[in-house]
Design a protein around this motif. Sequence first.
Motif, mmCIF file in Angstrom:
data_model
loop_
_atom_site.group_PDB
_atom_site.id
_atom_site.type_symbol
_atom_site.label_atom_id
_atom_site.label_comp_id
_atom_site.label_asym_id
_atom_site.label_seq_id
_atom_site.Cartn_x
_atom_site.Cartn_y
_atom_site.Cartn_z
ATOM 1 N N GLN A 173 34.009 -27.063 -49.867
ATOM 2 C CA GLN A 173 33.445 -25.719 -49.334
ATOM 3 C C GLN A 173 33.748 -23.938 -50.896
ATOM 4 O O GLN A 173 34.629 -24.732 -50.898
ATOM 5 N N ALA A 174 32.376 -23.208 -50.764
ATOM 6 C CA ALA A 174 32.441 -22.584 -51.598
ATOM 7 C C ALA A 174 32.008 -21.379 -51.482
ATOM 8 O O ALA A 174 31.063 -21.051 -50.805
ATOM 9 N N VAL A 175 32.112 -20.870 -52.142
ATOM 10 C CA VAL A 175 31.336 -18.895 -52.322
ATOM 11 C C VAL A 175 31.061 -18.950 -53.617
ATOM 12 O O VAL A 175 31.853 -18.738 -54.883
ATOM 13 N N ALA A 176 29.596 -18.839 -53.594
ATOM 14 C CA ALA A 176 29.010 -17.981 -54.756
ATOM 15 C C ALA A 176 28.646 -16.918 -54.968
ATOM 16 O O ALA A 176 28.880 -15.902 -53.976
ATOM 17 N N ARG A 177 29.062 -16.515 -56.320
ATOM 18 C CA ARG A 177 29.009 -14.870 -56.728
ATOM 19 C C ARG A 177 28.726 -14.635 -58.314
ATOM 20 O O ARG A 177 28.111 -15.253 -59.173
ATOM 21 N N GLY A 228 31.028 -10.146 -59.217
ATOM 22 C CA GLY A 228 32.179 -10.801 -58.265
ATOM 23 C C GLY A 228 31.633 -10.233 -56.873
ATOM 24 O O GLY A 228 31.893 -10.559 -56.305
ATOM 25 N N GLN A 229 29.697 -10.041 -56.503
ATOM 26 C CA GLN A 229 29.618 -10.134 -55.693
ATOM 27 C C GLN A 229 29.062 -11.237 -54.834
ATOM 28 O O GLN A 229 27.823 -12.177 -56.135
ATOM 29 N N GLU A 230 28.689 -11.698 -54.026
ATOM 30 C CA GLU A 230 28.270 -12.382 -53.231
ATOM 31 C C GLU A 230 27.002 -12.277 -52.914
ATOM 32 O O GLU A 230 25.870 -12.033 -53.009
ATOM 33 N N LEU A 231 26.524 -14.407 -54.067
ATOM 34 C CA LEU A 231 25.168 -14.381 -53.800
ATOM 35 C C LEU A 231 24.693 -15.209 -52.745
ATOM 36 O O LEU A 231 25.047 -16.205 -51.711
ATOM 37 N N VAL A 232 23.787 -14.399 -51.213
ATOM 38 C CA VAL A 232 23.591 -14.614 -49.503
ATOM 39 C C VAL A 232 22.986 -14.356 -49.971
ATOM 40 O O VAL A 232 21.563 -14.913 -51.104
ATOM 41 N N ASN A 233 22.001 -16.125 -49.049
ATOM 42 C CA ASN A 233 21.228 -16.399 -48.683
ATOM 43 C C ASN A 233 20.292 -17.032 -49.411
ATOM 44 O O ASN A 233 18.786 -17.150 -50.011
ATOM 45 N N SER A 293 25.067 -15.631 -45.285
ATOM 46 C CA SER A 293 25.669 -13.664 -45.476
ATOM 47 C C SER A 293 26.752 -13.837 -46.078
ATOM 48 O O SER A 293 26.682 -12.471 -46.604
ATOM 49 N N LEU A 294 27.533 -14.673 -45.829
ATOM 50 C CA LEU A 294 28.637 -14.321 -46.638
ATOM 51 C C LEU A 294 28.587 -14.513 -47.844
ATOM 52 O O LEU A 294 29.571 -14.660 -49.071
ATOM 53 N N GLY A 295 27.944 -15.507 -48.476
ATOM 54 C CA GLY A 295 27.569 -16.865 -50.017
ATOM 55 C C GLY A 295 28.306 -17.743 -49.901
ATOM 56 O O GLY A 295 28.544 -18.151 -50.778
ATOM 57 N N LEU A 296 28.373 -18.422 -48.747
ATOM 58 C CA LEU A 296 29.346 -19.537 -48.445
ATOM 59 C C LEU A 296 28.049 -20.824 -48.259
ATOM 60 O O LEU A 296 27.757 -20.192 -48.084
#
Length: 665
Positions: free
Chosen positions: A28-32, A36-41, A71-74
């Motif tokens: 599991q990871a978050v793409a930014r 530093g802003q999340e890349l959503v959808n 929607s959270l970049g996750l």
Amino acid sequence: MKKIQLLALAVVSIMALNAQVPQAMNYQAVARNASGQELVNQAVNLRLSILDGGPTGSPVYVETQSTATNSLGLFTVSVGQGTVISGVFSAINWSTGSKYLKVEADITGGTNYVTFGNSQLLSVPYALYAANGGGGGGATGPTGPQGPAGANGAQGPQGIQGVTGPTGPTGLQGSGGGPTGPTGPQGIQGPAGSAGPAGPTGNPGTNGTNGTNGATGATGPTGPTGVTGAGGGATGPTGPQGVAGTNGTNGPTGPTGPTGPAGSGSLSGTVNYVPKFITTTSLGNSQIQDNGTGVGVNNAPTATDRLIVAQGTLTNGFRVNKTTNTAGASTARFNETAAGLAQDIYINYSGAAAAGGFTAQNPAILSLAAQGNGPAIQAITVGNDSSATLISQAWNWHAGFFNTKDTLNFGAIAVVGVNDSRTVYAPGVYGLGNGNRTAGLDTGLVGVYGSYNTNDYGAGVMGVGFGGTEASGSADVGVFGSAADYAFYGVGDYAVTGVKSASVPTSKGQQLVYCVESPEIWFEDFGHGKLQNGKATIKLDDLFLETVVIDNNHPMVVTITPQGNCKGLYVVPGTNSFEVKELRNGHSNVDFSFRITCKRRNYEDHRFGADLAASANDNRGLYSHVSPKPINHNEAKAISESRKLNNNSQNRLAKKVTTSATGTK
């Protein structure tokens, strides 16, 4: 590409302990983005690799997966359940060595993967470990008594919202119930409703189109002609004739002249025209005009020409036929002096004309210039879009041949090309090889061919740029170049069948040093470093990295040489740097030098390559051992002169045989 960050949240191990172990683990990871802003959808393609032994170890399993951020970049994927590229996930031996998870991603949904780091799996999934190499031994012991329940821990923070699972399939439509019951009786009709309000008045209709004009009526009859009016007044009478004047007296009669001879016919012409017989007994104008200073044919004389001939509608303006090929005869001769073969021009000269040490044999045009700077032939073309000033063509052999005899050793030049144009790369001399290809024959067309008298030393073609020097010494050179910037500059590949060397000055004169060559194309760099407590990291030069390719298929090759006492060194290569470490956990601080070799960018997969300028057959038998050149200059010159003498003897013999068989060109 924009800088993208993957913030890994967790690698969740499999906790199932039953007999059937699920062969997967969650990642599991978050793409930014770089801010530093999340890349959503956002669609994400991943390439996941399990590495054995270290962050640069060999991959034992590689797969690809396609997913998307929420929607959270996750995003969350199950490693082991993607599209397998290599390896078998269930066959990974988790009990031997450390394992690393290498993550590569393309956030555009494509396959241009970018590496986002290698993470060590510090806690191997227990079920996988037990199922594949871990915990071997005897039978499982009896279950121990259950320990006392531990105190409840404090409630953890709210976890990140998980990704929404896919929508399940629509269930099958259920079967119908019992039969339909009978229709009930019709209800009582309700009271009539009140009339609704009147609707709005519609918009006026559009005007109709105009009707067509009616046909023109017939023309009425012509009315009667009116009565002719009465004439004018009568003509008046003619006046009387005036009185005739008196005649003047006649003058005396002059004497009668002598009678001339009888003429042969009538004469008619125009001033300055040369007369011609227009009949057998009469004269008229010809096409030739003579004003006393000039003559014109089909044209009036001019003030600047002694003779001018205008072509008019004829094919040729001026033509002279030669009826003999006696030596010295010519179609036309334009003579400036009384002496023969001096400052003259001959058309279709017959025989041999000798002058100035040269001989012309049956020349179509022979131009002779006396001693001085006057050119024998000079052609000038002016105006826009002009054609070539001089065109020379030949069906066989040479279209143009220039020779010079430098009897005063002035350095006379056979051909001088000068271009005063301001256009870039406008050549003074332009050579074009434009032959016809014959089926099954590889032709070697040549635009400019340079040679020299091989009885001496020289260069076939010499180019001297700004700051350059002309060739000298006892050497045979096909092409010699000398300039301040580049003696030779080529765009494209450069090939020779011999060695490539540099000439360097020494106490024994210029000596040759040679290139190291290989079947592949490499770039090298060199440098020094120093261990700090047994470790050092060397970052490669950014400009050097722009010229090479370093990846899994094209790794760098590093050679390390320690410059002090240590336990030995080894290298951990990367893609833009490499680590140097001391063996056996050493902690010394010694200096070291390194040599790095990398594949040249855009040539990284080259190995050998066919030479289209040579034959495709096995030509190894054409080559033999080449003896090295002596270091001593005089010895090397003696060998060169001996070889030249032998070659010239063979060439003369071959030329003699060819001449006797085919004749001389």
